[in-house]
Design a protein around this motif. Structure first.
Motif, PDB file in Angstrom:
ATOM      1  N   VAL A   1      -8.672  50.453  18.232  1.00  0.00           N
ATOM      2  CA  VAL A   1      -8.359  49.075  17.888  1.00  0.00           C
ATOM      3  C   VAL A   1      -9.052  48.752  16.567  1.00  0.00           C
ATOM      4  CG1 VAL A   1      -8.409  46.672  18.656  1.00  0.00           C
ATOM      5  CG2 VAL A   1      -8.216  48.520  20.337  1.00  0.00           C
TER       6      VAL A   1
ATOM      7  N   TYR B   1      -7.927  47.775  12.298  1.00  0.00           N
ATOM      8  CA  TYR B   1      -6.761  47.188  11.636  1.00  0.00           C
ATOM      9  C   TYR B   1      -6.592  47.534  10.163  1.00  0.00           C
ATOM     10  CZ  TYR B   1      -6.793  44.360  15.921  1.00  0.00           C
ATOM     11  OH  TYR B   1      -6.795  43.948  17.226  1.00  0.00           O
TER      12      TYR B   1
ATOM     13  N   SER C   1      -7.311  42.660  21.412  1.00  0.00           N
ATOM     14  CA  SER C   1      -6.105  42.514  20.612  1.00  0.00           C
ATOM     15  C   SER C   1      -5.148  41.480  21.186  1.00  0.00           C
ATOM     16  CB  SER C   1      -5.373  43.852  20.517  1.00  0.00           C
ATOM     17  OG  SER C   1      -6.208  44.828  19.983  1.00  0.00           O
TER      18      SER C   1
ATOM     19  N   ASP D   1     -13.099  47.300  25.919  1.00  0.00           N
ATOM     20  CA  ASP D   1     -12.761  47.910  24.618  1.00  0.00           C
ATOM     21  C   ASP D   1     -13.771  48.948  24.145  1.00  0.00           C
ATOM     22  OD1 ASP D   1     -10.262  46.962  24.112  1.00  0.00           O
ATOM     23  OD2 ASP D   1     -10.900  45.271  22.878  1.00  0.00           O
TER      24      ASP D   1
ATOM     25  N   HIS E   1      -9.937  40.523  18.617  1.00  0.00           N
ATOM     26  CA  HIS E   1     -10.547  41.463  19.558  1.00  0.00           C
ATOM     27  C   HIS E   1     -10.955  40.689  20.801  1.00  0.00           C
ATOM     28  CE1 HIS E   1     -11.048  45.057  16.955  1.00  0.00           C
ATOM     29  NE2 HIS E   1     -11.130  44.163  15.988  1.00  0.00           N
TER      30      HIS E   1
ATOM     31  N   ILE F   1      -0.588  42.428  15.159  1.00  0.00           N
ATOM     32  CA  ILE F   1      -1.767  42.606  16.004  1.00  0.00           C
ATOM     33  C   ILE F   1      -2.993  42.017  15.313  1.00  0.00           C
ATOM     34  CG2 ILE F   1      -3.195  44.275  17.246  1.00  0.00           C
ATOM     35  CD1 ILE F   1      -0.350  44.311  18.198  1.00  0.00           C
ATOM     36  N   TYR F   2      -3.762  41.228  16.059  1.00  0.00           N
ATOM     37  CA  TYR F   2      -4.970  40.637  15.479  1.00  0.00           C
ATOM     38  C   TYR F   2      -5.982  40.343  16.585  1.00  0.00           C
ATOM     39  CZ  TYR F   2      -2.723  36.300  17.073  1.00  0.00           C
ATOM     40  OH  TYR F   2      -2.117  35.332  17.832  1.00  0.00           O
TER      41      TYR F   2
END
Length: 225
Positions: A67, A69, A121, A15, A119, A116-117
């Motif tokens: 990524v 939120y 994701s 990521d 890390h 989406i939640y």
């Protein structure tokens, strides 16, 4: 490559953009792969701009994958994408304010669809909820959507099978496409594009090959369709 699925090569691992992303790209820039991208984390802004310039000088399409939120983070990411000159902003939770900001800009917007939640994701919710969210996003004017099929808490193939029957606008399948099996699975649904990043660095496709060899092998597989 107009009628082909687009391979979007991400210069990212865990990521984050890899520290030597500029050098990696320069080694690969003569490959026929058109779509290249990286994350908003891992390089300072001046290096991000330099990398985008290098990509565009090689006639590549550029993708910033984000990524984040919150609405505030999403807007910051959209402004970063514009500042650096990216062709596409991929990711973020969809907010109308992000779409409004990008409305008169050249950067196209492919937000995540579904719940989406976490890390890295995770994609939650029912297949129907994910599809309905994608329809809602697209109806408001997003250029496409980002589907984290292999991060889904349910069955990825069942999700894609139903999703692509319903959604006819551009879809990028992203996240954890890390084997030939998954490449083949994605290709059967003929998405607009799909991303691979860490799996190239981890040599998941050609154990004896370097990064460039991995990219070339997957691209060749697409073009055998």
């Amino acid at each position: 490559m107009e009628n082909k699925v687009r391979l979007i090569v991400m210069l990212t691992k865990n990521d984050e953009t890899v520290p030597d992303a500029i050098e990696v790209f320069k080694d690969c820039k003569n490959l026929p792969v058109e779509c290249w991208g990286f994350k908003d984390i891992g390089l300072p802004i001046d290096k991000m701009k330099q990398l985008v310039e290098e990509m565009k000088a090689s006639q590549k399409k550029t993708f910033l994958e984000v990524v984040r939120y919150s609405e505030e983070e999403g807007l910051e990411s959209a402004k970063l994408a514009v500042e650096c000159g990216f062709d596409y902003l991929v990711g973020t939770i969809f907010y109308p304010s992000i779409l409004d900001y990008l409305g008169d800009k050249a950067t196209k917007y492919f937000p995540f669809c579904g719940n989406i939640y976490s890390h890295p994701s995770i994609l939650g919710g029912s297949v129907e909820e994910i599809i309905n969210h994608a329809k809602e996003i697209l109806s408001q004017g997003a250029d496409g959507v980002d589907l984290l099929a292999y991060r889904y808490t349910g069955n990825a193939l069942e999700l894609m099978d139903n999703f692509f029957k319903e959604i006819k606008k551009p879809v990028i399948v992203a996240g954890s496409i890390n084997s030939w099996k998954r490449v083949e699975e994605v290709l059967q649904f003929n998405p607009w594009g799909f991303t691979i990043g860490g799996a190239f660095f981890d040599k998941k496709f050609l154990p004896e090959g370097n990064f460039k060899d991995q990219v070339d092998a997957v691209f060749e597989r697409i073009n055998k369709l």
